[in-house]
Design a protein around this motif. Structure first.
Motif, mmCIF file in Angstrom:
data_model
loop_
_atom_site.group_PDB
_atom_site.id
_atom_site.type_symbol
_atom_site.label_atom_id
_atom_site.label_comp_id
_atom_site.label_asym_id
_atom_site.label_seq_id
_atom_site.Cartn_x
_atom_site.Cartn_y
_atom_site.Cartn_z
ATOM 1 N N LEU A 164 -12.577 11.368 -7.723
ATOM 2 C CA LEU A 164 -11.905 10.942 -6.496
ATOM 3 C C LEU A 164 -11.742 12.176 -5.617
ATOM 4 O O LEU A 164 -11.221 13.200 -6.068
ATOM 5 N N THR B 128 0.410 -0.717 -10.570
ATOM 6 C CA THR B 128 -0.088 0.202 -9.539
ATOM 7 C C THR B 128 -1.606 0.049 -9.394
ATOM 8 O O THR B 128 -2.375 0.936 -9.777
ATOM 9 N N LEU C 61 -12.043 0.494 -14.592
ATOM 10 C CA LEU C 61 -11.425 -0.611 -13.873
ATOM 11 C C LEU C 61 -11.925 -1.953 -14.397
ATOM 12 O O LEU C 61 -12.956 -2.035 -15.073
ATOM 13 N N TYR D 13 -7.901 7.691 -1.380
ATOM 14 C CA TYR D 13 -8.882 8.447 -2.154
ATOM 15 C C TYR D 13 -10.272 7.889 -1.857
ATOM 16 O O TYR D 13 -10.447 6.675 -1.753
ATOM 17 N N LEU E 164 -10.025 4.034 -1.682
ATOM 18 C CA LEU E 164 -9.013 3.400 -2.517
ATOM 19 C C LEU E 164 -7.629 3.898 -2.144
ATOM 20 O O LEU E 164 -7.435 5.085 -1.885
ATOM 21 N N LYS E 165 -6.687 2.959 -2.158
ATOM 22 C CA LYS E 165 -5.300 3.322 -1.896
ATOM 23 C C LYS E 165 -4.439 2.712 -2.994
ATOM 24 O O LYS E 165 -4.569 1.513 -3.288
ATOM 25 N N LEU E 166 -3.605 3.536 -3.606
ATOM 26 C CA LEU E 166 -2.711 3.002 -4.624
ATOM 27 C C LEU E 166 -1.764 1.973 -4.011
ATOM 28 O O LEU E 166 -1.312 2.125 -2.881
ATOM 29 N N SER E 167 -1.475 0.939 -4.769
ATOM 30 C CA SER E 167 -0.565 -0.102 -4.324
ATOM 31 C C SER E 167 0.540 -0.269 -5.362
ATOM 32 O O SER E 167 0.409 0.158 -6.505
ATOM 33 N N LYS F 252 0.858 -1.188 0.000
ATOM 34 C CA LYS F 252 0.000 0.000 0.000
ATOM 35 C C LYS F 252 0.893 1.235 0.000
ATOM 36 O O LYS F 252 1.854 1.307 0.738
ATOM 37 N N PHE G 166 -5.374 -0.290 -7.567
ATOM 38 C CA PHE G 166 -6.067 0.287 -6.422
ATOM 39 C C PHE G 166 -6.396 -0.828 -5.436
ATOM 40 O O PHE G 166 -6.861 -1.899 -5.831
ATOM 41 N N ARG H 116 -8.193 -3.692 -7.504
ATOM 42 C CA ARG H 116 -8.809 -3.316 -8.769
ATOM 43 C C ARG H 116 -7.723 -2.824 -9.724
ATOM 44 O O ARG H 116 -6.968 -1.901 -9.422
#
Length: 383
Positions: free
Chosen positions: A221, A250, A277, A208, A287-290, A203, A252, A265
């Motif tokens: 967002l 990257t 998506l 967002y 949502l968190k970017l990974s 993470k 979500f 996602r």
């Protein structure tokens, strides 16, 4: 339970099926066939009948499938089950012509079928159905949660070639027929099983909140137009459709209040106005970017397999449903993950690369992207 898994890449369907027949165990009880979309789908049921006669089977379109520790691309894989106990049975629920208009009816039918099979291993194999199947699973998961139902359901969406941004139609094969816009639930009785989900992501970055969405498309967002974000991620890369897969690195993560990832996602496409998506999202979800790396995928797969082995013990067989994005990210090491599963779990393995995985995480049935669902299965033997 004796399970034999064999594959063929003979370009002629009839000869490929014949190769499988020559290696299949005598008197098997049930078979699963993964069949490349490069073969003429309309000939599949007749070809299987010509070579095998009348057998109990389910088949499906898939660009690639797993035959133990090998990935078979553009071919056919057969998984043949021969049960040791007369109590071990297979039944199926087939639903074709799924659409937005009959979604509620389909969910009700699926609930009725699964509610009677809470102690069974239920495996779903489905077409994407223009996004209808992922929505159906998310809605079914909410209904199960509302009712407090603990029905085990795992599986995947069949992966067919994508030309441009359009996915080639997939088919399922059942009872001598070709079925479309469909899914099949295969329910096994008299089996012990456990499954786990591997992801291997970090993470990273801010959280967002989805403030405007249309199921698969995020328009806002945190109240701002969403299309800027993928452009920011690709800012130093020449824009093209071929480069959009880089966004798979990257994904979500849909996170809960404890900031734990409940589902991933992948970004399918984007414009200045929206992000599209591969799985649905709802307004209000966080949502968190990974970040995902091939080395981390393998580390997490190994950890997952070791935990499954320790908790389950000896398995007769394994299912694996793994996101096609993992294949892309692992590149030339695409077989290393299933080889690792086979070695650590010491069992035959069948599965395929998917356009979405079905499994429970944190008690919630969801559609997932970028994950690998691995299930260990053992027949209950009579003393």
């Amino acid at each position: 339970m004796d399970t034999v898994i064999v594959g063929s890449q003979n370009p002629i369907l009839r000869f490929a099926v014949r190769e499988l027949k020559e290696k299949a165990p005598k008197g098997f009880d049930f078979a699963l066939f993964s069949i490349s979309p490069s073969y003429p789908h309309q000939d599949v049921p007749a070809t299987i009948k010509k070579e095998f006669g009348s057998i109990n089977y389910v088949g499906f379109s898939s660009s690639s499938a797993f035959a133990n520790i090998k990935v078979i691309n553009d071919g056919i894989v057969g998984c043949f089950f021969k049960f040791s106990s007369p109590k071990t049975k297979v039944c199926t629920y087939v639903r074709e012509n799924v659409s937005r208009e009959n979604r509620r009816d389909v969910i009700k039918e699926m609930e009725e079928f699964l509610s009677k099979r809470e102690d069974k291993l239920n495996v779903v194999i489905a077409d994407f159905i223009d996004g209808e199947f992922p929505i159906l699973i998310e809605e079914l998961g909410k209904e199960f949660q509302r009712r407090g139902t603990g029905v085990p359901l795992i599986g995947g969406i069949i992966a067919t070639p994508i030309v441009g941004n359009e996915r080639q139609k997939g088919y399922l094969f059942y009872n001598g027929n070709v079925v479309e816009d469909c899914f099949i639930v295969i329910s096994f009785s008299n089996l012990d099983f456990q499954f786990q989900i591997s992801s291997g992501v970090f993470k990273k970055g801010p959280i967002y909140t989805v403030t405007k969405t249309d199921t698969f498309k995020i328009y806002e967002l945190n109240g701002k137009p969403a299309g800027y974000l993928p452009r920011k991620l690709l800012k130093d890369i020449e824009p093209s459709n071929d480069n959009q897969f880089l966004l798979w690195y990257t994904p979500f993560g849909i996170v809960n209040e404890g900031n734990e990832i409940e589902a991933l996602r992948l970004i399918r496409s984007f414009t200045d106005d929206y992000i599209e998506l591969w799985g649905p999202v709802k307004e209000g979800e966080r949502l968190k970017l990974s970040i995902v790396l091939s080395t981390e995928l393998m580390k997490d797969a190994e950890k997952t397999a070791k935990n499954l082995k320790e908790s389950f013990g000896m398995a007769d067989f394994c299912f694996n449903f793994s996101c096609i994005a993992r294949e892309k990210i692992l590149e030339q090491f695409e077989e290393k993950e299933i080889e690792l599963y086979g070695r650590l779990l010491n069992a035959p393995l069948f599965g395929f690369f998917t356009h979405g995985e079905v499994a429970k995480k944190n008690g919630k049935l969801r559609i997932h992207n970028l994950t690998s669902v691995i299930a260990a299965v053992r027949e209950r033997y009579e003393l």
